[in-house]
Design an enzyme around this catalytic site. Structure first.
Site, PDB file in Angstrom:
ATOM      1  CG  ASP A  47      -1.847   1.159   1.281  1.00  0.00           C
ATOM      2  OD1 ASP A  47      -2.212   1.663   0.216  1.00  0.00           O
ATOM      3  OD2 ASP A  47      -2.224   1.573   2.401  1.00  0.00           O
ATOM      4  CD  GLU A  88      -4.844   0.973  -2.819  1.00  0.00           C
ATOM      5  OE1 GLU A  88      -5.190   0.015  -2.101  1.00  0.00           O
ATOM      6  OE2 GLU A  88      -5.080   2.152  -2.532  1.00  0.00           O
ATOM      7  CG  ASP A 116      -0.884   3.195   6.365  1.00  0.00           C
ATOM      8  OD1 ASP A 116      -1.077   3.983   5.445  1.00  0.00           O
ATOM      9  OD2 ASP A 116      -1.023   3.486   7.569  1.00  0.00           O
TER      10      ASP A 116
END
Lengths: 187, 187
Positions: free
Chosen positions: B5, B66, B139
């Site tokens: 992420d 991502e 996160d």
């Protein structure tokens, strides 16, 4: 100074040098490229390897990278930002300070106007470096313009001096360089 | 699977594993961080070093990152894009395939809805991995969600199979895995 005009398809890389009292000299200029038909991770790796190669070969004192803005060219801005990040990490990994300049800072440093056109910037790069022809492609000339912008920014050098905690003698040298450059009228 | 992420202040990293017929298992999860008061090149280097460390330690089969969009969070998007680029290069340098997933793809894979809220996604990550508590910070949980999304995407695996020119036997295995996974009702 090693200047980087970041881009995923074409990343301009230019190296300029200047000894005290002498004009800026072209050391090397080129373009790292990646084909658009392979995956982004492979494209980024090609550019990263080329940036590493240039930094190992030329061992710059400072790496200057054009600052990327999120607002324009949305389709290409992510790749451009990523290549700028790779250039920053390649420099940081070698302990080389990184400076960022906006396109208008670069134009102003090279032509005297932050709104100068691309061709004017390229002609000035050739003039400043004493080249008979404008370096091609445009990305290569732009990378040289970024390096020249950095070379001609004694204020930026002084910032770096503070950041890297140079000795008083080194700071005095930088200040003298700045004064000498002003006296020569090169900025 | 190693999920990333991306973020410059906090970059979530999560590793999940799954052997045929068994539920997804947490291998490791953490957050690479960089302090906002140092220069961007130094911040990117800290994150890059941490990503390298995780990839060397866990030797993932695929790295899932991502996907970052230029349109939202303009103030942080450049750093986020640059960290995503570093993760891609770290994987590519090791010959590890990279997959990108949008936030809504990740949410849909984990909760069944592309518009699920953050907390719902995090609860499902804990459920799927059989954890008593939601991994913190957010996160870290998000990185695990990205890794789970990749783990549960046989279609993506088949794409990779084509991209990396797997043998017909390997493709047949991937198809069988996909069928078995469907039969178990895990997606």
């Amino acid at each position: 100074m090693l200047g980087v005009d970041p881009g995923l398809t074409r990343c301009g890389i230019g190296v300029v040098d200047s000894q005290s009292g002498r004009r800026a000299q072209l050391v090397a200029v080129g373009v790292a490229m990646s084909p658009p038909d392979i995956s982004v991770d492979q494209r980024l790796l090609l550019i990263a390897d080329e940036l590493d190669r240039w930094m190992d070969l030329h061992v710059p004192d400072i790496v200057a990278v054009e600052r990327v803005f999120a607002q324009h060219n949305v389709s290409t801005v992510m790749g451009t930002a990523q290549v700028a990040g790779l250039a920053m990490v390649a420099a940081a990994r070698r302990g080389v300070p990184v400076a960022m300049h906006t396109p208008s800072e670069v134009k102003a440093a090279v032509t005297g106007s932050g709104r100068a056109g691309k061709e004017q910037v390229q002609r000035m790069v050739a003039n400043i470096l004493g080249l008979a022809e404008v370096p091609k492609p445009a990305d290569a000339a732009d990378a040289l313009a970024i390096a020249i912008c950095q070379l001609w920014r004694p204020a930026a050098l002084l910032d770096k001096a503070e950041r890297f905690a140079l000795t008083p003698a080194q700071k005095a040298w930088a200040a003298a360089e700045q004064a000498a450059r002003r006296a020569r009228g090169t900025r």
